[in-house]
Design an enzyme around this catalytic site. Sequence first.
Site, short mmCIF file in Angstrom:
data_model
loop_
_atom_site.label_atom_id
_atom_site.label_comp_id
_atom_site.label_asym_id
_atom_site.label_seq_id
_atom_site.Cartn_x
_atom_site.Cartn_y
_atom_site.Cartn_z
CB CYS A 98 -1.00 -0.02 1.14
SG CYS A 98 -2.34 1.18 0.92
CG HIS A 185 -3.69 -3.25 3.14
ND1 HIS A 185 -2.60 -2.87 3.89
CD2 HIS A 185 -4.23 -2.10 2.65
CE1 HIS A 185 -2.49 -1.55 3.87
NE2 HIS A 185 -3.46 -1.06 3.12
CD GLU A 187 -1.17 -5.52 5.50
OE1 GLU A 187 -1.19 -4.28 5.62
OE2 GLU A 187 -1.19 -6.10 4.38
#
Length: 246
Positions: A98, A185, A187
């Site tokens: 990002c 993302h 994660e």
Amino acid sequence: MTFKLGILEVGRPPENLRNTFGDYPSMFEELLRPRGADWHYMSYPVVDGQLPQTVHDCDGWLITGSKYGVYDDLDWIGPLKTFLKQAYSEHVPIVGICFGHQILAEALGGKAEKSDKGWGCGVFTYYVLQSPNWMPEGLTSFSIEAYHQDQVVRLPEDGDVIASSDFCEFAAIDYKGRALSFQGHPEFSRDYTVALCNERRGDTLPEDIADRAIASNDAPMQISEVAHMIINFIQQAAVREKQEEL
């Protein structure tokens, strides 16, 4: 010798979400370690102005997401770009996520800015344009969480786009096998994304965007596949770096 991954922390979750979900470095460790990356994870609070002493303090680097933009007038932005440019020139593996995706592009000669396409929040699908050997065989697309307004709008000379969408043209970039970055993302868990959207709904995030993002979380995601891309890429880049040193 255990591989050392340095996580460059350039942002933090809202304070009231950290007790439940942890910080961004811990999210990345939770993403990568269970999938085979039994590494030593070290965190550097770059957002507080603390960079590693040298680009060789760790065997590879990962840049987290952030609420800030690469164009913001912050004291740590310039030094971080210089650090990334040096790490890249010395073939230390880098992964950007990002904000990390955007600042890596800027450091290597590209451009990122606030996109006229607006917010991209929730589960997004990106289509694979190239399949390097560190990518899972047969993967034609992958869906992961996204949360951004900014996008890379000019590709650096060394960058090859490996995944794209109508909303985000430069969604994943491979830099000559030495650096890799994603706009999305991997994660972010579903629960964290929903909590984040609810936290910022009607404040920094328009209500309709937040509602659509939350609704999109019923869609399947390929988090494991993207995690394995990151692991395979770092491992291959690290081996290549060692070979070049010999």
